[in-house]
Design a protein around this motif. Sequence first.
Motif, PDB file in Angstrom:
ATOM      1  N   ASN A 170       2.118   0.726   0.451  1.00  0.00           N
ATOM      2  CA  ASN A 170       0.801  -0.068   1.019  1.00  0.00           C
ATOM      3  C   ASN A 170       0.603  -1.021   0.018  1.00  0.00           C
ATOM      4  OD1 ASN A 170      -1.690  -0.748   1.340  1.00  0.00           O
ATOM      5  ND2 ASN A 170      -2.536   1.289   1.029  1.00  0.00           N
ATOM      6  N   ASN A 172      -2.750  -1.655  -2.253  1.00  0.00           N
ATOM      7  CA  ASN A 172      -2.979  -1.050  -3.550  1.00  0.00           C
ATOM      8  C   ASN A 172      -2.113  -1.571  -4.733  1.00  0.00           C
ATOM      9  OD1 ASN A 172      -2.636   1.014  -5.763  1.00  0.00           O
ATOM     10  ND2 ASN A 172      -2.903   2.779  -4.295  1.00  0.00           N
ATOM     11  N   PRO A 196       1.900   0.183  -5.723  1.00  0.00           N
ATOM     12  CA  PRO A 196       3.056  -0.072  -5.138  1.00  0.00           C
ATOM     13  C   PRO A 196       3.920  -1.272  -5.415  1.00  0.00           C
ATOM     14  CG  PRO A 196       1.423   1.107  -3.854  1.00  0.00           C
ATOM     15  CD  PRO A 196       0.799   0.613  -4.892  1.00  0.00           C
ATOM     16  N   ASP A 208       0.355   6.797  -2.618  1.00  0.00           N
ATOM     17  CA  ASP A 208      -0.758   5.974  -2.528  1.00  0.00           C
ATOM     18  C   ASP A 208      -1.847   6.744  -1.551  1.00  0.00           C
ATOM     19  OD1 ASP A 208      -1.697   3.217  -1.780  1.00  0.00           O
ATOM     20  OD2 ASP A 208      -1.949   4.295   0.040  1.00  0.00           O
TER      21      ASP A 208
END
Length: 168
Positions: free
Chosen positions: A12, A15, A18, A67
């Motif tokens: 993702n 976020n 990551p 996530d």
Amino acid sequence: MKGLTSIAVLANPTNASPPPRTAAVVATARTLKLHVDVVEVSARDEIGDAVRAIGKRGTGAALVLADPLVLREAESIIRIAAEQRLPVMYGLREAPLAGGFMSYGPSFTDLFRRAAAYVDKILKGAKPADLPIEQPTKFELVINLKTARALGLTIPRALLLRADQMIE
């Protein structure tokens, strides 16, 4: 996995966590001469199609970066990966417990114990801003052998010996 030439990373990008992990995976994969396909998902309705696409591309295996978005959809990812016969490694042990192939990630039990020590220090007057930030130090490898068999995979003995937990 013998003959593995490509992997996919499901991440993702909205976020902050990551992207640096994705970069580390890509760098490591290059040293192993693996092609990496980074598949970004930023909404719940993108996840199923993304996992199906990874499976249809003939990717040898996938890595799902932990996530909140993908955690909420873990059951769906596990189900679709099984339909696609796609071995997937997850960042949290709950995935193989729910039928996913395997996980490697920090031990939350250990993290919570260490957090309790922080609470103790704060309750005894320490200022939170003065406490050092710590990184996880204990990681767990969990392998779901039933899922491995369903995928037609043989897990090397050396990996089995390193596993913290094997699910039959």
